[in-house]
Motif scaffolding. Structure first.
Motif, PDB file in Angstrom:
ATOM      1  N   PHE A 110       0.833  -1.197   0.000  1.00  0.00           N
ATOM      2  CA  PHE A 110       0.000   0.000   0.000  1.00  0.00           C
ATOM      3  C   PHE A 110       0.873   1.255   0.000  1.00  0.00           C
ATOM      4  O   PHE A 110       0.432   2.323  -0.403  1.00  0.00           O
ATOM      5  N   ILE A 111       2.089   1.136   0.489  1.00  0.00           N
ATOM      6  CA  ILE A 111       3.010   2.272   0.553  1.00  0.00           C
ATOM      7  C   ILE A 111       3.937   2.211  -0.655  1.00  0.00           C
ATOM      8  O   ILE A 111       4.677   1.250  -0.837  1.00  0.00           O
ATOM      9  N   VAL A 112       3.884   3.230  -1.485  1.00  0.00           N
ATOM     10  CA  VAL A 112       4.673   3.278  -2.713  1.00  0.00           C
ATOM     11  C   VAL A 112       5.775   4.309  -2.548  1.00  0.00           C
ATOM     12  O   VAL A 112       5.518   5.456  -2.158  1.00  0.00           O
ATOM     13  N   LYS A 113       7.010   3.909  -2.814  1.00  0.00           N
ATOM     14  CA  LYS A 113       8.140   4.843  -2.782  1.00  0.00           C
ATOM     15  C   LYS A 113       8.588   5.104  -4.209  1.00  0.00           C
ATOM     16  O   LYS A 113       8.746   4.182  -5.001  1.00  0.00           O
ATOM     17  N   TYR A 114       8.735   6.368  -4.539  1.00  0.00           N
ATOM     18  CA  TYR A 114       9.180   6.717  -5.876  1.00  0.00           C
ATOM     19  C   TYR A 114      10.247   7.798  -5.786  1.00  0.00           C
ATOM     20  O   TYR A 114      10.402   8.463  -4.763  1.00  0.00           O
ATOM     21  N   TYR A 115      10.986   7.957  -6.873  1.00  0.00           N
ATOM     22  CA  TYR A 115      12.140   8.848  -6.871  1.00  0.00           C
ATOM     23  C   TYR A 115      12.052   9.845  -8.021  1.00  0.00           C
ATOM     24  O   TYR A 115      11.588   9.516  -9.106  1.00  0.00           O
ATOM     25  N   GLU A 246      10.177   9.972  -2.370  1.00  0.00           N
ATOM     26  CA  GLU A 246       8.877  10.401  -1.885  1.00  0.00           C
ATOM     27  C   GLU A 246       8.025   9.164  -1.649  1.00  0.00           C
ATOM     28  O   GLU A 246       8.278   8.096  -2.203  1.00  0.00           O
ATOM     29  N   GLU A 247       6.995   9.311  -0.818  1.00  0.00           N
ATOM     30  CA  GLU A 247       6.073   8.208  -0.558  1.00  0.00           C
ATOM     31  C   GLU A 247       4.661   8.597  -0.947  1.00  0.00           C
ATOM     32  O   GLU A 247       4.261   9.761  -0.806  1.00  0.00           O
ATOM     33  N   GLN A 248       3.916   7.626  -1.458  1.00  0.00           N
ATOM     34  CA  GLN A 248       2.510   7.793  -1.761  1.00  0.00           C
ATOM     35  C   GLN A 248       1.773   6.562  -1.240  1.00  0.00           C
ATOM     36  O   GLN A 248       2.360   5.468  -1.194  1.00  0.00           O
ATOM     37  N   TYR A 249       0.526   6.734  -0.844  1.00  0.00           N
ATOM     38  CA  TYR A 249      -0.265   5.625  -0.337  1.00  0.00           C
ATOM     39  C   TYR A 249      -1.308   5.201  -1.361  1.00  0.00           C
ATOM     40  O   TYR A 249      -1.974   6.056  -1.970  1.00  0.00           O
ATOM     41  N   CYS A 250      -1.443   3.902  -1.544  1.00  0.00           N
ATOM     42  CA  CYS A 250      -2.551   3.366  -2.339  1.00  0.00           C
ATOM     43  C   CYS A 250      -3.824   3.389  -1.498  1.00  0.00           C
ATOM     44  O   CYS A 250      -3.787   3.095  -0.303  1.00  0.00           O
ATOM     45  N   GLN A 251      -4.932   3.737  -2.117  1.00  0.00           N
ATOM     46  CA  GLN A 251      -6.219   3.780  -1.423  1.00  0.00           C
ATOM     47  C   GLN A 251      -7.095   2.646  -1.921  1.00  0.00           C
ATOM     48  O   GLN A 251      -7.083   2.315  -3.113  1.00  0.00           O
ATOM     49  N   ASN A 252      -7.840   2.054  -1.011  1.00  0.00           N
ATOM     50  CA  ASN A 252      -8.701   0.915  -1.323  1.00  0.00           C
ATOM     51  C   ASN A 252     -10.092   1.429  -1.692  1.00  0.00           C
ATOM     52  O   ASN A 252     -10.914   1.723  -0.821  1.00  0.00           O
ATOM     53  N   TYR A 253     -10.347   1.552  -2.987  1.00  0.00           N
ATOM     54  CA  TYR A 253     -11.629   2.051  -3.472  1.00  0.00           C
ATOM     55  C   TYR A 253     -12.572   0.868  -3.689  1.00  0.00           C
ATOM     56  O   TYR A 253     -12.229  -0.098  -4.373  1.00  0.00           O
ATOM     57  N   MET A 254     -13.780   0.944  -3.115  1.00  0.00           N
ATOM     58  CA  MET A 254     -14.762  -0.125  -3.278  1.00  0.00           C
ATOM     59  C   MET A 254     -16.158   0.450  -3.446  1.00  0.00           C
ATOM     60  O   MET A 254     -16.458   1.541  -2.970  1.00  0.00           O
ATOM     61  N   GLY A 296      -7.069  14.633  -2.431  1.00  0.00           N
ATOM     62  CA  GLY A 296      -6.913  13.870  -1.199  1.00  0.00           C
ATOM     63  C   GLY A 296      -5.645  14.252  -0.454  1.00  0.00           C
ATOM     64  O   GLY A 296      -4.758  14.932  -0.985  1.00  0.00           O
ATOM     65  N   ASP A 297      -5.543  13.807   0.798  1.00  0.00           N
ATOM     66  CA  ASP A 297      -4.332  14.072   1.573  1.00  0.00           C
ATOM     67  C   ASP A 297      -3.847  12.768   2.182  1.00  0.00           C
ATOM     68  O   ASP A 297      -4.637  11.960   2.670  1.00  0.00           O
ATOM     69  N   LYS A 298      -2.534  12.576   2.161  1.00  0.00           N
ATOM     70  CA  LYS A 298      -1.921  11.307   2.535  1.00  0.00           C
ATOM     71  C   LYS A 298      -1.928  11.115   4.046  1.00  0.00           C
ATOM     72  O   LYS A 298      -1.476  11.978   4.809  1.00  0.00           O
ATOM     73  N   ASN A 299      -2.429   9.958   4.461  1.00  0.00           N
ATOM     74  CA  ASN A 299      -2.375   9.598   5.873  1.00  0.00           C
ATOM     75  C   ASN A 299      -2.755   8.131   6.011  1.00  0.00           C
ATOM     76  O   ASN A 299      -3.314   7.533   5.080  1.00  0.00           O
ATOM     77  N   VAL A 300      -2.456   7.560   7.168  1.00  0.00           N
ATOM     78  CA  VAL A 300      -2.924   6.218   7.506  1.00  0.00           C
ATOM     79  C   VAL A 300      -3.574   6.323   8.878  1.00  0.00           C
ATOM     80  O   VAL A 300      -2.980   6.845   9.816  1.00  0.00           O
ATOM     81  N   ILE A 301      -4.837   5.863   8.950  1.00  0.00           N
ATOM     82  CA  ILE A 301      -5.638   6.019  10.160  1.00  0.00           C
ATOM     83  C   ILE A 301      -6.093   4.648  10.652  1.00  0.00           C
ATOM     84  O   ILE A 301      -6.559   3.824   9.856  1.00  0.00           O
ATOM     85  N   GLY A 308      -9.574  -0.677  14.650  1.00  0.00           N
ATOM     86  CA  GLY A 308      -8.154  -0.382  14.554  1.00  0.00           C
ATOM     87  C   GLY A 308      -7.490  -0.836  13.270  1.00  0.00           C
ATOM     88  O   GLY A 308      -6.265  -0.777  13.159  1.00  0.00           O
ATOM     89  N   MET A 309      -8.279  -1.260  12.287  1.00  0.00           N
ATOM     90  CA  MET A 309      -7.705  -1.666  11.003  1.00  0.00           C
ATOM     91  C   MET A 309      -7.130  -0.447  10.281  1.00  0.00           C
ATOM     92  O   MET A 309      -7.757   0.603  10.230  1.00  0.00           O
ATOM     93  N   ALA A 310      -5.935  -0.595   9.731  1.00  0.00           N
ATOM     94  CA  ALA A 310      -5.285   0.533   9.049  1.00  0.00           C
ATOM     95  C   ALA A 310      -5.999   0.836   7.740  1.00  0.00           C
ATOM     96  O   ALA A 310      -6.283  -0.068   6.954  1.00  0.00           O
ATOM     97  N   ARG A 311      -6.293   2.104   7.512  1.00  0.00           N
ATOM     98  CA  ARG A 311      -6.862   2.571   6.247  1.00  0.00           C
ATOM     99  C   ARG A 311      -5.947   3.656   5.676  1.00  0.00           C
ATOM    100  O   ARG A 311      -5.610   4.609   6.369  1.00  0.00           O
ATOM    101  N   TYR A 312      -5.590   3.491   4.435  1.00  0.00           N
ATOM    102  CA  TYR A 312      -4.633   4.385   3.791  1.00  0.00           C
ATOM    103  C   TYR A 312      -5.375   5.389   2.904  1.00  0.00           C
ATOM    104  O   TYR A 312      -6.285   5.021   2.156  1.00  0.00           O
ATOM    105  N   PHE A 313      -4.968   6.629   3.005  1.00  0.00           N
ATOM    106  CA  PHE A 313      -5.561   7.714   2.230  1.00  0.00           C
ATOM    107  C   PHE A 313      -4.497   8.272   1.286  1.00  0.00           C
ATOM    108  O   PHE A 313      -3.389   8.600   1.710  1.00  0.00           O
TER     109      PHE A 313
END
Length: 480
Positions: A110-115, A246-254, A296-301, A308-313
């Motif tokens: 879910f966590i993507v690192k790019y350069y 840099e890091e970007q988060y994948c979001q789970n769209y359903m 959107g804004d990047k965060n994990v909640i 308490g399940m992690a959700r990535y934004f």
């Protein structure tokens, strides 16, 4: 005796409709409140659901035949109306569309690192003036960015004329073209500033015919040129440009779609079936996904509503460090922003020049006010006129002397109260990463004893990011 019901008889059976479009696009949980059907901005109504502790069997967000008759058009299932009117009009999602035309890169996290790797700058300014050289074989240059120079680089001193030719005679500005002063880097001083000697400066006959630097004013522009190495050199000044991570988060769209078995059997003059529902659900999912892609804004909640399940934004490309430009000027007589030819020349220069990475074509997604102001330009040179079709989208082409800009109206800027804004995208540096490609999962709710419905869940886990933020831009009309 076993009785059977014919298909024709079943079609006349009076039942109820359970059609649910349950959006699970990541969000915080909350209590479900009683709600009535509300008008949609285009056409039709929506029901936010009536689930409550007193009515646990009610389905949040579900559309039933009873709700459709009581809250919407009572004759929805018997009126002979145009099928297109019955469908929710889809919103344009051009950024998502462009990203889907390119091949997405797979990721296992879910966590993507790019350069991003930028190019080394080619010019800087002189911080302190250089006095005329009278001794020694080198001079230190106090420049604003000493890191752009390494050993053997040559430097053009803009606006400072050369003094002597190769044969040692002086240049005569009245009779010939005089080039700019050229320097060569031969070392660095204790503070890291480049030490240079002159290539075409003033020859000193007193000290072995050294070529000395003339006086150079502060704020003079210095441009880095090619290296000049010796015949026996096998090494030169080292250049090491490390990429920025840099890091970007994948979001789970359903999104979930359901249709009751009874509704499939009911007599409807309008052909509204499960496939239609899925099509509308996909459009709805893409519209909300596009909103996250942009703003959107990047965060994990880890929220209590999900135990308490992690959700990535995901982080929107609008916030990825792109420069912001203002286009046009405020006209007091018109009491509005007006875009002139000069404004467009300056704007096109800004978005194409100086990034070091720009391609010859960029895309500008426009809110309605921005596009309307551009459309009012009467100049033949800059008027939006040529249509270009690419990525299954239709653009208006705007040719400039620096490159081509493809403009397109983006409705979501209006939805976000940003009608006067736009986003310039260089599609070469837009990347999509996919953890889970768009897929359709069929749920057997009947067998599970939950509901007598056909159900499917549409899902994608992905993110978009921009490499080289300077190649893109945020745009806004000038204000009073």
């Amino acid at each position: 005796m076993k009785q059977t019901i014919s298909f024709k008889g079943a079609m006349k059976f009076v039942g109820f409709l359970l059609l649910s479009v349950l959006c699970f696009v990541l969000g915080a949980g909350g209590n479900v409140m009683m709600a009535a059907a509300a008008d949609l901005p285009d056409a039709g109504k929506t029901d936010s659901g009536t689930a409550s502790p007193e009515k646990p069997m009610d389905v949040e967000g579900a559309a039933t035949m009873q709700n459709g008759r009581e809250n919407g058009d009572p004759d929805f299932y018997v009126k002979d109306i145009d099928q297109k009117i019955c469908k929710i009009r889809p919103m344009a999602t051009p950024i998502d569309q462009i990203s889907r035309q390119a091949s997405a890169q797979q990721t296992d996290s879910f966590i993507v690192k790019y350069y991003s790797v930028g190019t080394r700058p080619t010019k800087t300014l002189l911080k302190e003036a250089v006095v005329k050289q009278t001794g020694g074989d080198r001079v230190s240059l106090k420049v604003e960015d000493p890191n752009i120079f390494t050993i053997d680089d040559t430097i053009r001193v803009c606006g400072v004329p050369a003094v002597t030719k190769e044969n040692g005679s002086a240049y005569d500005a009245k009779k010939e073209v005089v080039p700019d002063l050229v320097l060569c880097v031969c070392g660095k001083d204790s503070e890291g500033y480049p030490q240079v000697f002159a290539v075409n400066g003033e020859i000193s006959t007193e000290t072995n015919n050294n070529i000395w630097l003339p006086a150079i004013n502060a704020k003079t522009v210095l441009v880095r040129m090619g290296k000049s190495c010796g015949e026996l050199d096998v090494q030169t000044g080292r250049f090491n440009n490390l990429p920025t991570a840099e890091e970007q988060y994948c979001q789970n769209y359903m999104i979930q779609v359901e249709q009751s078995t009874i509704d499939k059997m009911s007599d409807k003059e309008v052909d509204w079936n499960f496939t239609d529902l899925e099509e509308d659900a996909i459009y709805d999912m893409r519209v909300t996904q596009e909103m996250s892609i942009l703003f959107g804004d990047k965060n994990v909640i880890k929220h209590a509503s999900k135990d308490g399940m992690a959700r990535y934004f995901t982080k929107g490309i609008w916030w990825m460090g792109c420069p912001k430009y203002t286009i046009g000027h405020w006209d007091e007589k018109e009491n509005a922003c007006v875009i002139s030819d000069d404004d467009l020349v300056d704007f096109s220069r800004d978005i194409f020049v100086g990034t070091g990475l720009s391609n010859g074509r960029k895309i500008m997604f426009c809110g309605s006010d921005l596009l309307a102001t551009l459309s009012k330009v009467k100049s033949e040179k800059f008027r939006l006129k040529d249509s270009v079709e690419k990525w299954n989208l239709k653009f208006k082409s705007w040719e400039t002397d620096f490159g081509e800009i493809l403009t397109i109206h983006h409705e979501l800027f209006n939805q976000c109260e940003m009608k006067d804004c736009g986003f310039v995208l260089d599609p070469e540096y837009l990347t999509k990463k996919t953890f889970l490609s768009f897929k359709r999962n069929v749920l057997d709710l009947k067998k599970a004893g939950i509901r007598n419905t056909d159900a499917a869940v549409l899902q994608e886990i992905s993110c978009l990011y921009l490499r080289y933020p300077k190649a893109h831009a945020r745009v806004q009309l000038a204000h009073k």
